[in-house]
Design a protein around this motif. Structure first.
Motif, PDB file in Angstrom:
ATOM      1  N   UNK A   1       0.851  -1.182   0.000  1.00 24.40           N
ATOM      2  CA  UNK A   1       0.000   0.000   0.000  1.00 24.40           C
ATOM      3  C   UNK A   1       0.894   1.243   0.000  1.00 24.40           C
ATOM      4  N   UNK A   2       0.561   2.222  -0.809  1.00 26.09           N
ATOM      5  CA  UNK A   2       1.336   3.459  -0.908  1.00 26.09           C
ATOM      6  C   UNK A   2       1.081   4.349   0.303  1.00 26.09           C
ATOM      7  N   UNK A   3       2.048   5.169   0.597  1.00 28.39           N
ATOM      8  CA  UNK A   3       1.915   6.090   1.718  1.00 28.39           C
ATOM      9  C   UNK A   3       1.115   7.325   1.334  1.00 28.39           C
ATOM     10  N   UNK A   4       0.422   7.860   2.323  1.00 27.07           N
ATOM     11  CA  UNK A   4      -0.298   9.124   2.222  1.00 27.07           C
ATOM     12  C   UNK A   4       0.588  10.185   2.868  1.00 27.07           C
ATOM     13  N   UNK A   5       0.617  11.366   2.291  1.00 27.89           N
ATOM     14  CA  UNK A   5       1.335  12.474   2.918  1.00 27.89           C
ATOM     15  C   UNK A   5       0.327  13.372   3.621  1.00 27.89           C
ATOM     16  N   UNK A   6       0.493  13.529   4.918  1.00 30.32           N
ATOM     17  CA  UNK A   6      -0.328  14.428   5.716  1.00 30.32           C
ATOM     18  C   UNK A   6       0.480  15.697   5.967  1.00 30.32           C
ATOM     19  N   UNK A   8       0.242  18.934   7.985  1.00 28.41           N
ATOM     20  CA  UNK A   8      -0.529  19.520   9.084  1.00 28.41           C
ATOM     21  C   UNK A   8       0.443  20.054  10.128  1.00 28.41           C
ATOM     22  N   UNK A   9       0.290  21.312  10.523  1.00 27.87           N
ATOM     23  CA  UNK A   9       1.200  21.918  11.493  1.00 27.87           C
ATOM     24  C   UNK A   9       0.727  21.776  12.936  1.00 27.87           C
ATOM     25  N   UNK A  29       3.239   9.563   5.951  1.00 31.11           N
ATOM     26  CA  UNK A  29       4.349  10.443   6.245  1.00 31.11           C
ATOM     27  C   UNK A  29       3.716  11.762   6.640  1.00 31.11           C
ATOM     28  N   UNK A  30       4.409  12.522   7.495  1.00 27.72           N
ATOM     29  CA  UNK A  30       3.846  13.773   7.984  1.00 27.72           C
ATOM     30  C   UNK A  30       4.834  14.904   7.744  1.00 27.72           C
ATOM     31  N   UNK A  31       4.318  16.019   7.240  1.00 29.13           N
ATOM     32  CA  UNK A  31       5.088  17.251   7.098  1.00 29.13           C
ATOM     33  C   UNK A  31       4.371  18.343   7.873  1.00 29.13           C
ATOM     34  N   UNK A  32       5.131  19.182   8.557  1.00 30.16           N
ATOM     35  CA  UNK A  32       4.541  20.238   9.368  1.00 30.16           C
ATOM     36  C   UNK A  32       4.447  21.587   8.691  1.00 30.16           C
ATOM     37  N   UNK A  33       4.940  21.679   7.451  1.00 30.13           N
ATOM     38  CA  UNK A  33       4.849  22.942   6.720  1.00 30.13           C
ATOM     39  C   UNK A  33       4.947  22.672   5.220  1.00 30.13           C
ATOM     40  N   UNK A  34       4.697  23.702   4.444  1.00 35.87           N
ATOM     41  CA  UNK A  34       4.658  23.565   2.990  1.00 35.87           C
ATOM     42  C   UNK A  34       6.007  23.245   2.374  1.00 35.87           C
ATOM     43  N   UNK A  35       7.076  23.869   2.873  1.00 40.70           N
ATOM     44  CA  UNK A  35       8.404  23.606   2.320  1.00 40.70           C
ATOM     45  C   UNK A  35       8.812  22.153   2.500  1.00 40.70           C
ATOM     46  N   UNK A  36       8.599  21.630   3.686  1.00 43.44           N
ATOM     47  CA  UNK A  36       8.930  20.231   3.953  1.00 43.44           C
ATOM     48  C   UNK A  36       8.077  19.315   3.087  1.00 43.44           C
ATOM     49  N   UNK A  37       6.801  19.641   2.965  1.00 46.66           N
ATOM     50  CA  UNK A  37       5.897  18.827   2.143  1.00 46.66           C
ATOM     51  C   UNK A  37       6.372  18.780   0.698  1.00 46.66           C
TER      52      UNK A  37
END
Length: 84
Positions: A1-6, A8-9, A29-37
């Motif tokens: 199953x492929x990962x979802x990117x969340x 959310x800060x 996977x989780x990113x807390x800001x737009x640049x990281x995403x």
């Protein structure tokens, strides 16, 4: 199953969404800001991005526009607490 990117800060919201999706068998996977995403999306092919509308560096619409300008074709589900 492929990962979802969340993207959310807010740690509480990220934790809540993560628990629910993992309970359904999804990997995240989780990113807390737009640049990281954006950096994460340039390195991995996510079929779905759950994108907060209000981020500390860029808003979700800006991130989505950047995704499309770079031919990142993941589906986007916009997450927002806004009422307008």
């Amino acid at each position: 199953m492929a990962k979802i990117l969340l993207v959310e800060d807010d740690p509480r919201i990220a934790s809540f969404v993560t628990r629910g999706l993992k309970a359904e068998g999804h990997m995240l996977d989780i990113a807390g800001n737009g640049q990281t995403a954006m950096a994460m999306m340039r390195k991995a092919d996510y079929p779905l991005v759950i994108l907060d509308r209000m981020l500390p560096d860029f808003d979700g619409v800006t991130v989505c526009r950047q995704m499309r300008s770079e031919n990142i074709t993941a589906r986007v589900l916009m997450l927002t607490a806004r009422d307008a």
